[in-house]
Design an enzyme around this catalytic site. Structure first.
Site, PDB file in Angstrom:
ATOM      1  N   MET A   9       0.842  -1.192   0.000  1.00  0.00           N
ATOM      2  CA  MET A   9       0.000   0.000   0.000  1.00  0.00           C
ATOM      3  C   MET A   9       0.886   1.254   0.000  1.00  0.00           C
ATOM      4  O   MET A   9       1.951   1.266   0.606  1.00  0.00           O
ATOM      5  CB  MET A   9      -0.909   0.011   1.239  1.00  0.00           C
ATOM      6  CG  MET A   9      -1.804  -1.210   1.376  1.00  0.00           C
ATOM      7  SD  MET A   9      -2.916  -1.446  -0.019  1.00  0.00           S
ATOM      8  CE  MET A   9      -3.985  -0.024   0.194  1.00  0.00           C
ATOM      9  N   GLU A 107       1.380  -5.146   3.299  1.00  0.00           N
ATOM     10  CA  GLU A 107       2.244  -5.734   2.284  1.00  0.00           C
ATOM     11  C   GLU A 107       2.072  -7.249   2.226  1.00  0.00           C
ATOM     12  O   GLU A 107       1.976  -7.898   3.262  1.00  0.00           O
ATOM     13  CB  GLU A 107       3.666  -5.413   2.740  1.00  0.00           C
ATOM     14  CG  GLU A 107       4.755  -5.594   1.790  1.00  0.00           C
ATOM     15  CD  GLU A 107       6.081  -5.386   2.540  1.00  0.00           C
ATOM     16  OE1 GLU A 107       7.048  -5.984   2.096  1.00  0.00           O
ATOM     17  OE2 GLU A 107       6.132  -4.662   3.545  1.00  0.00           O
TER      18      GLU A 107
HETATM   19  P1  TTP Z   1       5.665   0.968   4.494  1.00  0.00           P
HETATM   20  O1  TTP Z   1       4.971   0.140   3.464  1.00  0.00           O
HETATM   21  O2  TTP Z   1       7.133   0.792   4.648  1.00  0.00           O
HETATM   22  O3  TTP Z   1       5.437   2.522   4.183  1.00  0.00           O
HETATM   23  P2  TTP Z   1       4.174   3.270   3.618  1.00  0.00           P
HETATM   24  O4  TTP Z   1       3.111   2.322   3.220  1.00  0.00           O
HETATM   25  O5  TTP Z   1       3.754   4.304   4.598  1.00  0.00           O
HETATM   26  O6  TTP Z   1       4.762   4.032   2.374  1.00  0.00           O
HETATM   27  P3  TTP Z   1       5.231   3.406   0.977  1.00  0.00           P
HETATM   28  O7  TTP Z   1       4.361   4.046  -0.040  1.00  0.00           O
HETATM   29  O8  TTP Z   1       6.663   3.800   0.853  1.00  0.00           O
HETATM   30  O9  TTP Z   1       5.033   1.930   1.063  1.00  0.00           O
HETATM   31  O10 TTP Z   1       4.997   0.739   5.899  1.00  0.00           O
HETATM   32  C1  TTP Z   1       3.608   0.509   6.048  1.00  0.00           C
HETATM   33  C2  TTP Z   1       3.100   1.178   7.291  1.00  0.00           C
HETATM   34  O11 TTP Z   1       3.802   0.703   8.431  1.00  0.00           O
HETATM   35  C3  TTP Z   1       3.285   2.679   7.279  1.00  0.00           C
HETATM   36  O12 TTP Z   1       2.194   3.349   6.660  1.00  0.00           O
HETATM   37  C4  TTP Z   1       3.414   3.007   8.732  1.00  0.00           C
HETATM   38  C5  TTP Z   1       4.036   1.765   9.353  1.00  0.00           C
HETATM   39  N1  TTP Z   1       5.466   1.986   9.604  1.00  0.00           N
HETATM   40  C6  TTP Z   1       5.841   2.452  10.850  1.00  0.00           C
HETATM   41  O13 TTP Z   1       5.018   2.645  11.726  1.00  0.00           O
HETATM   42  N2  TTP Z   1       7.168   2.681  11.084  1.00  0.00           N
HETATM   43  C7  TTP Z   1       8.144   2.477  10.137  1.00  0.00           C
HETATM   44  O14 TTP Z   1       9.336   2.729  10.387  1.00  0.00           O
HETATM   45  C8  TTP Z   1       7.731   2.008   8.841  1.00  0.00           C
HETATM   46  C9  TTP Z   1       8.751   1.799   7.765  1.00  0.00           C
HETATM   47  C10 TTP Z   1       6.395   1.771   8.634  1.00  0.00           C
HETATM   48 MG    MG Z   2       3.526   0.638   2.057  1.00  0.00          MG
END
Ligand code: TTP
Ligand code: MG
Length: 386
Positions: A9, A107
């Site tokens: 996502m 994911e």
């Molecule tokens: P991710 O899929 O890494 O990030 P994202 O979905 O926000 O952005 P991207 O478009 O790059 O995929 O992580 C999923 C969720 O997990 C994110 O929305 C919030 C949480 N998360 C944290 O709380 N702390 C963290 O360090 C990371 C990497 C993610």
């Molecule tokens: Mg994501």
């Protein structure tokens, strides 16, 4: 020949908030700790792509994020809401194939080898998934498709946000080799530095290095990297085999009411549970103590912890308190036959909290890492709490 699909996502937590509050759409939205005008402690969980333009990213101290983007909209994470949306996403994914492996809250890997023909091509599966998630949940995701998991994940990352990218077997190396070494699995900062010192900057550099040199410098890990650099990753998509809890219990040879023995037993049970959680990279938020008396009465007492943990004392101290409360409530009159300690509730496992959030955490982590190392090398009995 396999077709593996990776879905992730986009800006997940932030996207959910923007979806639910139109005033936040198109705005820099930062989810995480309270910035308190730049004095806040804690970190950024994630942020919208609008906020990323200011240089804000996950795991950054919230105070720094505030300096980079003072006009941003700062929100506390609403984990219940995100977990619910996550469930909805996974329900959609399982409509396409039962072979869904959740990787984190936002994911998953799907093995569509046996099912893609229902949508004609792997690419049309990806497009249909994107369309469904958009239509049903009003959220964007990115999808990578490839012959294996690693490449599928790199592909979804590469085409973010709102992307769809298929890397076919024939194009695999053309895609992979120009990428920086840290794009392949198992290359963190330290390995990246080592590789860079050896003159390897791209994945192609690793692929063209000598196996002897990689082995000499990086041991077994070097050999694994060589395989991955050639796009060879044979890991299967494994079904939802989520661990629900980690527990350990002990039945006394002789029932006892000796408080020292009871506390010691809780201590080593907590130690075992802590070690197993750490081996599996899990942190739990619910602690349960199980007590069976000599009369075979079994009770459990549970407590929600302040934060997800796998640290020994975060497990032991509440376990001891729960036990003491119970034992006091029966006036210490009964002998105890069995004790158990369980940690569960890993659901927001994926939210990485900063080690630095709580003073002392970094030190605690180091002590645990050292203990883990000793146990891994010499066995679990090699080191004990005094
Ligand atoms: P991710 O899929 O890494 O990030 P994202 O979905 O926000 O952005 P991207 O478009 O790059 O995929 O992580 C999923 C969720 O997990 C994110 O929305 C919030 C949480 N998360 C944290 O709380 N702390 C963290 O360090 C990371 C990497 C993610
Ligand atoms: Mg994501």
């Amino acid at each position: 020949m396999k077709f593996i699909l990776h879905v992730d996502m986009d800006a997940f937590f932030a996207a959910v908030e923007q979806r639910d509050n139109p005033a936040l759409r198109g705005k820099p939205v930062i989810i995480g700790a309270d910035p308190m005008g730049g004095k806040g402690r804690g970190v950024v969980s994630t942020c919208s792509y609008e906020a990323r333009k200011f240089g804000v990213h996950s795991a950054m101290p919230i105070s720094l994020a505030y300096r980079k983007c003072p006009a941003g909209f700062y929100l506390h994470p609403d984990m219940n809401k995100y977990s619910e949306v996550s469930e909805q996403v996974f329900t959609i994914l399982r409509d396409f194939t039962p072979d869904v492996e959740p990787v984190s809250i936002d994911e998953a890997f799907l093995d569509i080898t046996g099912s893609y023909h229902l949508w004609k091509t792997p690419l049309s599966v990806g497009q249909t998934i994107k369309d469904r998630i958009k239509k049903d949940l009003n959220l964007n995701c990115s999808v990578g498709i490839a012959p294996n998991k690693m490449i599928a994940k790199i592909a979804s990352d590469y085409c973010k946000p709102d992307g769809l990218l298929e890397i076919t077997a024939g194009k695999l190396l053309d895609f992979l080799w120009p990428l920086s070494v840290n794009k392949i699995w198992g290359v963190g900062e330290k390995t990246k530095e080592t590789l860079n010192r050896l003159g390897m900057f791209t994945v192609g550099d690793i692929a063209h290095a000598s196996l002897e040199q990689l082995h000499h410098r990086l041991g077994e890990h070097g050999l694994a990297l060589y395989e991955l650099a050639h796009g060879r990753d044979y890991r299967e998509v494994t079904l939802d085999h989520e661990v629900k809890s980690v527990s350990n219990e002990h039945t006394f040879d002789e029932d006892t009411r000796d408080i020292n023995i009871l506390h010691q037993t809780l201590s080593w049970l907590a130690e075992k549970v802590s070690y197993r959680l750490r081996q599996d990279d899990l942190k739990g938020k619910t602690l349960t103590v199980k007590i069976r008396t000599g009369g075979f009465k079994t009770v459990t007492r549970a407590r929600t912890l302040d934060r997800r943990t796998n640290y020994f004392d975060d497990i032991y101290h509440p376990a001891k308190e729960l036990f003491d409360e119970f034992y006091a409530s029966i006036g210490g009159r009964e002998v105890i036959r069995l004790l158990g300690v369980k940690v569960s509730n890993f659901e927001d496992l994926f939210v990485q909290d900063s080690l630095f959030e709580k003073p002392g955490s970094l030190k605690k982590e180091r002590v645990h890492l050292a203990v883990d190392k000793i146990k891994n090398k010499f066995g679990e009995g090699a080191i004990k709490r005094g």
